[in-house]
Design an enzyme around this catalytic site. Structure first.
Site, PDB file in Angstrom:
ATOM      1  N   ASP A 146       2.094  10.439  -4.050  1.00  0.00           N
ATOM      2  CA  ASP A 146       2.739  11.579  -3.404  1.00  0.00           C
ATOM      3  C   ASP A 146       3.875  11.163  -2.468  1.00  0.00           C
ATOM      4  OD1 ASP A 146       2.991  14.365  -2.805  1.00  0.00           O
ATOM      5  OD2 ASP A 146       1.834  14.093  -0.970  1.00  0.00           O
ATOM      6  N   SER A 201       4.530  19.534  -1.044  1.00  0.00           N
ATOM      7  CA  SER A 201       3.948  19.485  -2.385  1.00  0.00           C
ATOM      8  C   SER A 201       3.227  20.784  -2.694  1.00  0.00           C
ATOM      9  CB  SER A 201       2.957  18.316  -2.483  1.00  0.00           C
ATOM     10  OG  SER A 201       3.577  17.093  -2.173  1.00  0.00           O
ATOM     11  N   GLN A 224       4.552  16.459 -10.599  1.00  0.00           N
ATOM     12  CA  GLN A 224       4.371  17.199  -9.355  1.00  0.00           C
ATOM     13  C   GLN A 224       5.488  18.215  -9.187  1.00  0.00           C
ATOM     14  OE1 GLN A 224       5.333  15.707  -5.139  1.00  0.00           O
ATOM     15  NE2 GLN A 224       3.110  15.464  -5.208  1.00  0.00           N
TER      16      GLN A 224
END
Length: 300
Positions: free
Chosen positions: A206, A231, A281
């Site tokens: 991430d 995110s 993502q």
């Protein structure tokens, strides 16, 4: 306790009931829990309810609310399915009585089968690239608050992460190809537990995945003040064995940005060229008022 020991301690959740775990957070450069930490802790919780011979092969997650770094996070595991080959778990992370994160993970016993992979792209040796401690201070003047450099170095001290090309914050205002590569590994050796290596790769995944979105628009990112981001969802597929304490190449691209969102997709390779992980993502990518919509708009 060194940085890696501290990170491993963070991932060593407290079991408070059979399928309920509690985790703490660590300081971050922003006033919310780092998303990779929540994802990794949730995968730890799921993995501790699965037989040891079944390894994680995929996860799908949604970030629902910003986490409070000053409060514990409770992870509740649902044992959705225990089949002959596959095991499925659902994990909900809760703070202050509200869900902040949701994860579904699948685990599988090893099987032989069809085998092919995309070839590893070219990349220089990681040892030839600058460390974060060498790179970040050079560009402190690019950040709205230069003290963020120290906070970033502290929060990433357990991971040696090296950019192949200049990161977005170093070239804000310049439109570049929507592609970013980084090498990473933990700063120190890890035990042989496969779940631990998968969870640490999840933790790192991430950190930089949406960089490719920023590069396509000449944006420096949240620390540069020209993007407000977070995110939204995260998916990973674990294809082949790997070690998170050995160099992994994170090859990241962005096929699209629209509607205040940006999409990043990536492949993670071992140094020997094995495709270990695929990652996708989507994140919020909003331009602050007064910053405009063109490349580098709003910069002095």
């Amino acid at each position: 306790m060194n940085a890696l020991e501290s990170l491993l301690d963070l991932l060593d959740l407290e079991r408070i009931e059979e399928d309920i775990f509690r985790g703490l957070s660590r300081p971050t450069a922003v006033p919310r829990v780092y998303g990779g930490q929540v994802a990794a802790q949730a995968l730890v919780a799921a993995g501790r309810t699965v037989p040891a011979d079944r390894r994680a092969h995929s996860l799908h997650a949604y970030f629902l609310r910003a986490g409070d770094p000053g409060a514990p996070i409770v992870y509740t595991v649902d044992r959705i399915r225990d089949g002959r080959s596959f095991t499925t778990r659902r994990v909900v992370a809760v703070q202050h009585g509200q869900p902040i994160f949701h994860l579904s993970a699948s685990f599988q016993t090893y099987e032989d089968g069809l085998e092919h992979q995309a070839a590893m792209p070219p990349a220089p040796d990681p040892e030839s690239l600058p460390t974060a401690a060498e790179l970040l201070p050079r560009h402190a003047d690019r950040f709205v608050d230069p003290s963020v450099v120290d906070r970033l170095l502290e929060t990433r001290a357990a991971v040696d992460l090296r950019y192949v090309d200049a990161p977005p914050y170093a070239t804000a205002g310049q439109v570049r190809e929507a592609r970013s590569q980084v090498w990473f590994r933990t700063v120190g050796k890890l035990a042989d537990d496969p779940l631990l290596h998968v969870c640490l790769a999840t933790y790192v995944s991430d950190m930089t995945l949406l960089d490719s979105v920023l590069l396509a628009h000449g944006r420096g990112g949240w620390a540069s003040g020209d993007i407000v981001g977070a995110s939204l969802d995260h998916a990973m597929w674990f294809h082949r064995p790997f070690r998170a304490d050995e160099w992994l190449l994170y090859d990241q691209t962005s096929p699209s940005a629209s509607g205040g969102r940006g999409l990043g997709q990536a492949r993670i390779y071992t140094r020997d060229g094995d495709l270990a992980i695929s990652v996708i993502q989507e994140g919020v990518m909003r331009v602050p008022r007064g910053r405009g919509s063109g490349p580098g708009a709003g910069r002095d």
